[in-house]
Every structure is written in structure tokens, then in C-alpha cells.
Scaffold this active site. Structure first.
Site, PDB file in Angstrom:
ATOM      1  N   SER A 183       0.847  -1.385   0.104  1.00  0.00           N
ATOM      2  CA  SER A 183      -0.165  -0.131  -0.197  1.00  0.00           C
ATOM      3  C   SER A 183       0.684   1.251   0.038  1.00  0.00           C
ATOM      4  O   SER A 183       0.281   2.295  -0.622  1.00  0.00           O
ATOM      5  CB  SER A 183      -0.838  -0.187   1.230  1.00  0.00           C
ATOM      6  OG  SER A 183      -0.072  -0.093   2.574  1.00  0.00           O
ATOM      7  N   GLY A 222      -1.915  -4.085   0.924  1.00  0.00           N
ATOM      8  CA  GLY A 222      -1.996  -5.331   1.755  1.00  0.00           C
ATOM      9  C   GLY A 222      -1.152  -6.632   1.454  1.00  0.00           C
ATOM     10  O   GLY A 222      -1.163  -7.681   1.908  1.00  0.00           O
ATOM     11  N   ASN A 262       3.781  -5.461   5.778  1.00  0.00           N
ATOM     12  CA  ASN A 262       2.562  -6.171   6.096  1.00  0.00           C
ATOM     13  C   ASN A 262       3.069  -7.418   6.755  1.00  0.00           C
ATOM     14  O   ASN A 262       2.489  -8.060   7.487  1.00  0.00           O
ATOM     15  CB  ASN A 262       1.773  -6.385   4.861  1.00  0.00           C
ATOM     16  CG  ASN A 262       0.974  -5.308   4.416  1.00  0.00           C
ATOM     17  OD1 ASN A 262       0.268  -4.555   5.380  1.00  0.00           O
ATOM     18  ND2 ASN A 262       0.932  -4.976   3.099  1.00  0.00           N
ATOM     19  N   ASP A 297      -5.437   6.591   9.515  1.00  0.00           N
ATOM     20  CA  ASP A 297      -4.932   5.391  10.329  1.00  0.00           C
ATOM     21  C   ASP A 297      -3.434   5.261  10.716  1.00  0.00           C
ATOM     22  O   ASP A 297      -3.295   4.430  11.267  1.00  0.00           O
ATOM     23  CB  ASP A 297      -5.097   4.375   9.048  1.00  0.00           C
ATOM     24  CG  ASP A 297      -3.945   4.505   7.822  1.00  0.00           C
ATOM     25  OD1 ASP A 297      -3.217   5.491   7.968  1.00  0.00           O
ATOM     26  OD2 ASP A 297      -4.251   3.727   6.744  1.00  0.00           O
ATOM     27  N   HIS A 352      -0.480   5.147   6.723  1.00  0.00           N
ATOM     28  CA  HIS A 352       0.075   5.306   5.374  1.00  0.00           C
ATOM     29  C   HIS A 352      -0.128   6.879   5.309  1.00  0.00           C
ATOM     30  O   HIS A 352      -0.993   7.836   5.789  1.00  0.00           O
ATOM     31  CB  HIS A 352      -1.501   5.019   4.424  1.00  0.00           C
ATOM     32  CG  HIS A 352      -1.679   3.575   4.472  1.00  0.00           C
ATOM     33  ND1 HIS A 352      -2.509   2.967   5.329  1.00  0.00           N
ATOM     34  CD2 HIS A 352      -0.969   2.524   3.609  1.00  0.00           C
ATOM     35  CE1 HIS A 352      -2.369   1.602   5.101  1.00  0.00           C
ATOM     36  NE2 HIS A 352      -1.391   1.372   4.240  1.00  0.00           N
TER      37      HIS A 352
END
Length: 195
Positions: A18, A55, A84, A168, A171
Site C-alpha cells: 500500500s 495489503g 505487512n 490510520d 499510510h
């Protein structure tokens, strides 16, 4: 004759998650599209293929990589995977093996590789944090690949870090993307200049 000229044009394949796939951003705001613009500004005739998937893990990238190699025949691979793996608590030995396999496959196909490292927050514990960070340097050293130690340098460790991340807190925002590119560009430029 035309084919040999086309064969010399660099194809840069970005294999990432991402952080490279423009998660939460408008199309064109991420560091990879900004890379395309910079190449044009610097008059570097190269094609950029963004094969990043939000992801994705290192094992996911490894599973997809052979088909990407065959399809795009990259001259350069920017490998930005592993974050991840850490978020899911996957074994570091697996992450290292996957990154090593991807890098060696790329090199066997004649591509130069730039490994882009990531760091995890200290809440994972000092030992895990250090060992995770070391994976990228170890793979780069083993394969004699170029290395960007920390994609989020100047963002995650900036005094105003929270303002550079989406809600979040994982990011980076659009405003942070030029810094990500500035972290990658010096090493990638060297690879593109090398014969």
C-alpha cells in the site's frame, strides 16, 4: 533494429504494498506516479510499471513475481515489501527468504534491484524492530543490491509526523509522497546511470 532500441529503454517495475499503491490517495498523488514525472523532467526515457497491491506481503509478491517478470521484462526492480509481514507478525526468516528469492529471480533475468526498507514502530519490541530492519540490509548485502534503508525517512521521524499520515497513522498523506520519492530517487538514479 527497432527492437534493440526498445530493449535498451529501461523498464522499472515497482513491486510493493500500500505504501507504493497509492492507498487512500487520489490517482497520480503517490510516489510512483511522481517518479514517472521526475523521470520525464530529467529526460530519462523509461517506463514505470507499478505492480504494487495494498495489503501484499513478501510471500504474495514472491508468488506474483515470475509472471510479472515474464510480462514486463524489467531492467530495474524496486522491491518495497515486508511491512505487512511485520504487521501480521510473520516469521522474519520467511520475509528474508521471500525478498531474497524475488531479488535473485530479478537478477537472474538481468534486472538491477533496489531494495526499499521499512521500519516498524517500537511497540513491537526493540529486538524485533532491530531484526526486522536488518532483514533489508542483509538481503541487499547478500545479493549486492542497492538499498534505501527506510522509505519513510523524513516522514515517520519528522517533527510534524502525525500531520504527514492519514487517519490510520500508517499510510502517508499526499503531502508526504514527494519525500518518499526523494528517499528512493538517489539510489534509483545511480542504478539507471550504471551500465
Amino acid at each position: 533494429m527497432a527492437q534493440s532500441a526498445a530493449a535498451r529503454k529501461p523498464v522499472i517495475l515497482v513491486l510493493g504494498d500500500s505504501l507504493s499503491a497509492e492507498y487512500g490517495l487520489k490517482r497520480g498523488e503517490g510516489w510512483v506516479p511522481l517518479l514517472e514525472k521526475r523521470l520525464a523532467q530529467q529526460k530519462v526515457d523509461a517506463t514505470v510499471v507499478n505492480a504494487s497491491i495494498s495489503g501484499d506481503t513478501s510471500s504474495g509478491g514472491r508468488a506474483r513475481f515470475a509472471a510479472l517478470l515474464a510480462q514486463h521484462k524489467p531492467s530495474h526492480v524496486v522491491l518495497e515489501l515486508g511491512a505487512n509481514d511485520a504487521l501480521r507478525g510473520l516469521p522474519l526468516t520467511d520475509t528474508e527468504a521471500n525478498l531474497l528469492q524475488i531479488t535473485q529471480s530479478a537478477q537472474a533475468a538481468g534486472a538491477k534491484v533496489l531494495i526499499v526498507g521499512i521500519q516498524v514502530p517500537p511497540n513491537y519490541g526493540g529486538d524485533y524492530t532491530r531484526r526486522f530492519e536488518a532483514v533489508f540490509a542483509k538481503v541487499a548485502a547478500t545479493t549486492r543490491s542497492a538499498l534505501v534503508p527506510f522509505l519513510l525517512k523524513g516522514v515517520a521521524d519528522a517533527p510534524n509526523a502525525m500531520s504527514l499520515f492519514q487517519a490510520d497513522r500508517i499510510h502517508p498523506t499526499a503531502a508526504a509522497q514527494p519525500q518518499l520519492l526523494d528517499n528512493v530517487w538517489p539510489e534509483l538514479r545511480k542504478l539507471l546511470a550504471a551500465k
